[in-house]
Design a protein around this motif. Structure first.
Motif, PDB file in Angstrom:
ATOM      1  N   ASN A 107       0.855  -1.179   0.000  1.00  0.00           N
ATOM      2  CA  ASN A 107       0.000   0.000   0.000  1.00  0.00           C
ATOM      3  C   ASN A 107       0.898   1.239   0.000  1.00  0.00           C
ATOM      4  O   ASN A 107       1.760   1.385   0.868  1.00  0.00           O
ATOM      5  CB  ASN A 107      -0.887  -0.026   1.248  1.00  0.00           C
ATOM      6  N   TYR A 108       0.697   2.136  -0.954  1.00  0.00           N
ATOM      7  CA  TYR A 108       1.544   3.323  -1.031  1.00  0.00           C
ATOM      8  C   TYR A 108       1.375   4.249   0.177  1.00  0.00           C
ATOM      9  O   TYR A 108       2.249   5.077   0.458  1.00  0.00           O
ATOM     10  CB  TYR A 108       1.248   4.104  -2.315  1.00  0.00           C
ATOM     11  N   ASP A 109       0.251   4.102   0.895  1.00  0.00           N
ATOM     12  CA  ASP A 109       0.026   4.918   2.087  1.00  0.00           C
ATOM     13  C   ASP A 109       0.497   4.224   3.363  1.00  0.00           C
ATOM     14  O   ASP A 109       0.275   4.723   4.458  1.00  0.00           O
ATOM     15  CB  ASP A 109      -1.464   5.262   2.226  1.00  0.00           C
ATOM     16  N   SER A 110       1.133   3.071   3.233  1.00  0.00           N
ATOM     17  CA  SER A 110       1.663   2.370   4.398  1.00  0.00           C
ATOM     18  C   SER A 110       2.879   3.111   4.945  1.00  0.00           C
ATOM     19  O   SER A 110       3.372   4.073   4.339  1.00  0.00           O
ATOM     20  CB  SER A 110       2.073   0.948   4.014  1.00  0.00           C
ATOM     21  N   ALA A 111       3.388   2.646   6.085  1.00  0.00           N
ATOM     22  CA  ALA A 111       4.577   3.270   6.665  1.00  0.00           C
ATOM     23  C   ALA A 111       5.740   3.213   5.688  1.00  0.00           C
ATOM     24  O   ALA A 111       6.428   4.213   5.450  1.00  0.00           O
ATOM     25  CB  ALA A 111       4.928   2.586   7.984  1.00  0.00           C
ATOM     26  N   LYS A 112       5.957   2.066   5.089  1.00  0.00           N
ATOM     27  CA  LYS A 112       7.087   1.944   4.160  1.00  0.00           C
ATOM     28  C   LYS A 112       6.886   2.816   2.929  1.00  0.00           C
ATOM     29  O   LYS A 112       7.837   3.389   2.397  1.00  0.00           O
ATOM     30  CB  LYS A 112       7.333   0.483   3.795  1.00  0.00           C
ATOM     31  N   GLY A 113       5.618   2.939   2.485  1.00  0.00           N
ATOM     32  CA  GLY A 113       5.328   3.794   1.337  1.00  0.00           C
ATOM     33  C   GLY A 113       5.643   5.248   1.627  1.00  0.00           C
ATOM     34  O   GLY A 113       6.226   5.953   0.799  1.00  0.00           O
ATOM     35  N   GLY A 114       5.254   5.715   2.818  1.00  0.00           N
ATOM     36  CA  GLY A 114       5.569   7.084   3.204  1.00  0.00           C
ATOM     37  C   GLY A 114       7.067   7.318   3.331  1.00  0.00           C
ATOM     38  O   GLY A 114       7.581   8.368   2.931  1.00  0.00           O
ATOM     39  N   GLN A 115       7.763   6.334   3.878  1.00  0.00           N
ATOM     40  CA  GLN A 115       9.210   6.464   4.026  1.00  0.00           C
ATOM     41  C   GLN A 115       9.915   6.496   2.667  1.00  0.00           C
ATOM     42  O   GLN A 115      10.851   7.281   2.457  1.00  0.00           O
ATOM     43  CB  GLN A 115       9.730   5.312   4.893  1.00  0.00           C
ATOM     44  N   LEU A 116       9.453   5.672   1.744  1.00  0.00           N
ATOM     45  CA  LEU A 116      10.065   5.658   0.415  1.00  0.00           C
ATOM     46  C   LEU A 116       9.739   6.935  -0.354  1.00  0.00           C
ATOM     47  O   LEU A 116      10.514   7.348  -1.226  1.00  0.00           O
ATOM     48  CB  LEU A 116       9.602   4.432  -0.363  1.00  0.00           C
ATOM     49  N   ALA A 117       8.594   7.562  -0.061  1.00  0.00           N
ATOM     50  CA  ALA A 117       8.275   8.833  -0.704  1.00  0.00           C
ATOM     51  C   ALA A 117       9.241   9.921  -0.256  1.00  0.00           C
ATOM     52  O   ALA A 117       9.611  10.808  -1.036  1.00  0.00           O
ATOM     53  CB  ALA A 117       6.835   9.240  -0.383  1.00  0.00           C
ATOM     54  N   GLU A 118       9.682   9.858   1.011  1.00  0.00           N
ATOM     55  CA  GLU A 118      10.607  10.854   1.540  1.00  0.00           C
ATOM     56  C   GLU A 118      12.058  10.562   1.175  1.00  0.00           C
ATOM     57  O   GLU A 118      12.809  11.460   0.790  1.00  0.00           O
ATOM     58  CB  GLU A 118      10.475  10.932   3.062  1.00  0.00           C
ATOM     59  N   ILE A 119      12.427   9.302   1.312  1.00  0.00           N
ATOM     60  CA  ILE A 119      13.802   8.888   0.998  1.00  0.00           C
ATOM     61  C   ILE A 119      13.703   7.639   0.133  1.00  0.00           C
ATOM     62  O   ILE A 119      13.540   6.524   0.643  1.00  0.00           O
ATOM     63  CB  ILE A 119      14.618   8.600   2.273  1.00  0.00           C
ATOM     64  N   PRO A 120      13.789   7.795  -1.189  1.00  0.00           N
ATOM     65  CA  PRO A 120      13.548   6.662  -2.092  1.00  0.00           C
ATOM     66  C   PRO A 120      14.751   5.731  -2.261  1.00  0.00           C
ATOM     67  O   PRO A 120      15.214   5.462  -3.370  1.00  0.00           O
ATOM     68  CB  PRO A 120      13.177   7.350  -3.403  1.00  0.00           C
ATOM     69  N   PHE A 121      15.251   5.256  -1.133  1.00  0.00           N
ATOM     70  CA  PHE A 121      16.348   4.286  -1.136  1.00  0.00           C
ATOM     71  C   PHE A 121      16.015   3.195  -0.130  1.00  0.00           C
ATOM     72  O   PHE A 121      15.352   3.447   0.885  1.00  0.00           O
ATOM     73  CB  PHE A 121      17.678   4.941  -0.758  1.00  0.00           C
ATOM     74  N   ALA A 122      16.474   1.967  -0.402  1.00  0.00           N
ATOM     75  CA  ALA A 122      16.166   0.856   0.490  1.00  0.00           C
ATOM     76  C   ALA A 122      17.265  -0.197   0.414  1.00  0.00           C
ATOM     77  O   ALA A 122      18.101  -0.197  -0.507  1.00  0.00           O
ATOM     78  CB  ALA A 122      14.815   0.234   0.129  1.00  0.00           C
ATOM     79  N   ALA A 123      17.239  -1.084   1.399  1.00  0.00           N
ATOM     80  CA  ALA A 123      18.110  -2.258   1.401  1.00  0.00           C
ATOM     81  C   ALA A 123      17.240  -3.472   1.685  1.00  0.00           C
ATOM     82  O   ALA A 123      16.278  -3.394   2.460  1.00  0.00           O
ATOM     83  CB  ALA A 123      19.198  -2.123   2.457  1.00  0.00           C
ATOM     84  N   ALA A 124      17.555  -4.586   1.058  1.00  0.00           N
ATOM     85  CA  ALA A 124      16.793  -5.816   1.280  1.00  0.00           C
ATOM     86  C   ALA A 124      17.759  -6.969   1.506  1.00  0.00           C
ATOM     87  O   ALA A 124      18.807  -7.045   0.853  1.00  0.00           O
ATOM     88  CB  ALA A 124      15.885  -6.118   0.088  1.00  0.00           C
ATOM     89  N   THR A 125      17.395  -7.844   2.436  1.00  0.00           N
ATOM     90  CA  THR A 125      18.221  -9.014   2.737  1.00  0.00           C
ATOM     91  C   THR A 125      17.411 -10.285   2.556  1.00  0.00           C
ATOM     92  O   THR A 125      16.341 -10.439   3.162  1.00  0.00           O
ATOM     93  CB  THR A 125      18.762  -8.958   4.178  1.00  0.00           C
TER      94      THR A 125
END
Length: 242
Positions: A107-125
């Motif tokens: 969901n783009y309105d989820s916590a992760k969606g909001g965080q990615l809208a502000e800082i569009p970088f991530a790490a995955a393991t």
């Protein structure tokens, strides 16, 4: 006072014992076998054809040995909600893999969606303990095109589609009973709809790695670590110390 001190010392002793047990927990990784094949030492040649084929191969091997949700990955984003950057992680499922990157949906309105809208970088393991392997993927994140989301959405089970409509992901709710009531209302709403549409604020993200690290457990903590950095389409491969 003495009894209180004795009680305090008892709690401290119990806490230490529990901590000691955790400190003693370790696996000394050896050579793992898959069928008739042997897990030889990871080296730079394994990524000569790019990072994506090896990631795909390791997911396939995890599937073959019966790993639960072999496409699961711990996704880390950055939250600014407290006023200063803080890492936030959770487990999601990889639902697409290509030389471009790793795709997941939410969901783009989820916590992760909001965080990615502000800082569009991530790490995955990706972690497969049964195989003694991990893969870390890091880089910028973009939303996938709507048509890509639609194709994936149509492949989802109906229950999952209804759940996506019913849930305002990451927002508080009073009880499980309330959640069940909302789901029942959503189910009734779409009872006569054969093809449930994609929710308006739901879709996919593509993590485009600029760095991928492959980890293979070995004895004495001398693990194999191969890092692939992607710079302007060019691969730079390094062996890292464990």
């Amino acid at each position: 006072m003495r009894d209180l001190d004795n009680s305090s010392r008892g709690r401290q002793a119990a806490e230490y014992a529990a901590t000691a047990d955790l400190a003693a927990m370790r696996v000394d990784y050896g050579v793992a076998h898959f069928g008739s094949g042997e897990d030889t030492d990871l080296d730079e040649t394994w990524v000569a054809g790019g990072w994506e084929p090896l990631l795909r191969h390791w997911i396939e091997q995890a599937t073959a040995v019966g790993a639960a949700e072999p496409n699961a990955m711990v996704l880390a984003t950055v939250s600014l909600a407290s006023g200063s950057p803080r890492p936030v992680s959770r487990t999601v499922l990889c639902k697409g893999l290509s030389p471009e990157g790793v795709t997941f949906y939410t969901n783009y309105d989820s916590a992760k969606g909001g965080q990615l809208a502000e800082i569009p970088f991530a790490a995955a393991t990706f972690l497969w303990p049964a195989l003694g392997r991990q893969i870390h993927v890091r880089g910028p994140v973009d939303k996938v095109p709507d048509e890509v989301t639609t194709v994936y959405w149509r492949s989802r089970p109906r229950d999952s589609q209804l759940g996506a409509w019913a849930s305002h992901q990451s927002r508080p709710i009073g009880s499980r009973a309330e959640m069940d009531r909302v789901l029942a209302e959503t189910t009734a709403r779409f009872a006569d709809v054969d093809d449930i549409p994609v929710p308006p604020r739901w879709g996919g993200y593509l993590l485009r790695p600029d760095e991928v690290e492959f980890w293979q457990g070995r004895r004495g903590r001398l693990h194999n670590r191969i890092r692939v950095r992607i710079d302007a389409g060019r691969q730079i491969v390094d062996r890292l110390q464990p």
